[in-house]
Design a protein around this motif. Sequence first.
Motif, PDB file in Angstrom:
ATOM      1  N   ALA A  77      20.062  22.918  37.064  1.00  0.00           N
ATOM      2  CA  ALA A  77      19.355  24.181  37.342  1.00  0.00           C
ATOM      3  C   ALA A  77      19.513  25.123  36.153  1.00  0.00           C
ATOM      4  O   ALA A  77      20.522  25.074  35.439  1.00  0.00           O
ATOM      5  N   PRO A  78      18.531  25.976  35.922  1.00  0.00           N
ATOM      6  CA  PRO A  78      18.629  26.917  34.797  1.00  0.00           C
ATOM      7  C   PRO A  78      19.945  27.701  34.823  1.00  0.00           C
ATOM      8  O   PRO A  78      20.379  28.174  35.877  1.00  0.00           O
ATOM      9  N   GLY A  79      20.587  27.793  33.678  1.00  0.00           N
ATOM     10  CA  GLY A  79      21.890  28.452  33.569  1.00  0.00           C
ATOM     11  C   GLY A  79      21.886  29.921  33.948  1.00  0.00           C
ATOM     12  O   GLY A  79      22.922  30.464  34.331  1.00  0.00           O
ATOM     13  N   ALA A  80      20.739  30.572  33.868  1.00  0.00           N
ATOM     14  CA  ALA A  80      20.669  31.997  34.198  1.00  0.00           C
ATOM     15  C   ALA A  80      20.735  32.257  35.702  1.00  0.00           C
ATOM     16  O   ALA A  80      20.969  33.389  36.125  1.00  0.00           O
ATOM     17  N   LEU A  81      20.548  31.213  36.509  1.00  0.00           N
ATOM     18  CA  LEU A  81      20.578  31.399  37.962  1.00  0.00           C
ATOM     19  C   LEU A  81      22.002  31.560  38.461  1.00  0.00           C
ATOM     20  O   LEU A  81      22.929  30.904  37.977  1.00  0.00           O
ATOM     21  N   SER A  82      22.178  32.419  39.471  1.00  0.00           N
ATOM     22  CA  SER A  82      23.475  32.544  40.130  1.00  0.00           C
ATOM     23  C   SER A  82      23.761  31.232  40.871  1.00  0.00           C
ATOM     24  O   SER A  82      22.856  30.405  41.061  1.00  0.00           O
ATOM     25  N   LEU A  83      25.002  31.027  41.308  1.00  0.00           N
ATOM     26  CA  LEU A  83      25.324  29.791  42.032  1.00  0.00           C
ATOM     27  C   LEU A  83      24.455  29.613  43.280  1.00  0.00           C
ATOM     28  O   LEU A  83      23.892  28.533  43.474  1.00  0.00           O
ATOM     29  N   PRO A  84      24.319  30.636  44.134  1.00  0.00           N
ATOM     30  CA  PRO A  84      23.455  30.436  45.307  1.00  0.00           C
ATOM     31  C   PRO A  84      22.012  30.107  44.922  1.00  0.00           C
ATOM     32  O   PRO A  84      21.385  29.237  45.526  1.00  0.00           O
ATOM     33  N   ASP A  85      21.499  30.801  43.904  1.00  0.00           N
ATOM     34  CA  ASP A  85      20.123  30.537  43.475  1.00  0.00           C
ATOM     35  C   ASP A  85      19.995  29.148  42.839  1.00  0.00           C
ATOM     36  O   ASP A  85      18.981  28.470  43.025  1.00  0.00           O
ATOM     37  N   ALA A  86      21.012  28.712  42.122  1.00  0.00           N
ATOM     38  CA  ALA A  86      20.991  27.371  41.533  1.00  0.00           C
ATOM     39  C   ALA A  86      20.984  26.313  42.629  1.00  0.00           C
ATOM     40  O   ALA A  86      20.279  25.305  42.523  1.00  0.00           O
ATOM     41  N   MET A  87      21.747  26.542  43.698  1.00  0.00           N
ATOM     42  CA  MET A  87      21.765  25.575  44.803  1.00  0.00           C
ATOM     43  C   MET A  87      20.432  25.562  45.537  1.00  0.00           C
ATOM     44  O   MET A  87      19.927  24.499  45.906  1.00  0.00           O
TER      45      MET A  87
END
Length: 188
Positions: free
Chosen positions: A74-84
Amino acid sequence: MTERHKAATRLDIARTAATLFVEHGLRTTRTEDIARAAGVAPRTSYRYFATKEEAVAPLLAAGARQWAEAVRGAPGALSLPDAMRHAAARALVPASGDTATVGSLEWVRSLLRTAADSPTLRSVWNDACHESEATLATVLAARAGLPDGADRLDAQLTAGVASAAVRVAVEMPRRTGRWGPRPWRNSA
């Protein structure tokens, strides 16, 4: 045999077993049938897998790992919840034309329907989910820059809850006949 050849043989046996389980049923499919259809001796099949149910472990593990790897990618700029969320959307609801993901999900769904009547096959699925959860804990720890890595309780708890949610989403078609996540968002 080279490691690559062993891995290819193992995967071929797994695909053959899954096909036979779905087409003929788990109970009527014997290890000898799997070996014959895969073009190997029964002894070779037993060398790779102790039981016929374990033969599909590589497919189930690959499917379970797919979403953990989607979190990693997932894009590195995403927070953990957003990456999940991003990863779950990619792994559970394939884009149109993504035949590899659709095919992988179909294998898992078909095998899970078969697993409903087999405690041994359910155990293989649970092991795959547990392995995926461990991988996810490592991925989450790395994304968060945690110095202690996946040994941290917060990474393990987050991975456990997230993995359980994805497992339920994958299993849902077996229970309901519907496919795809149903968001619990209030439409107002």
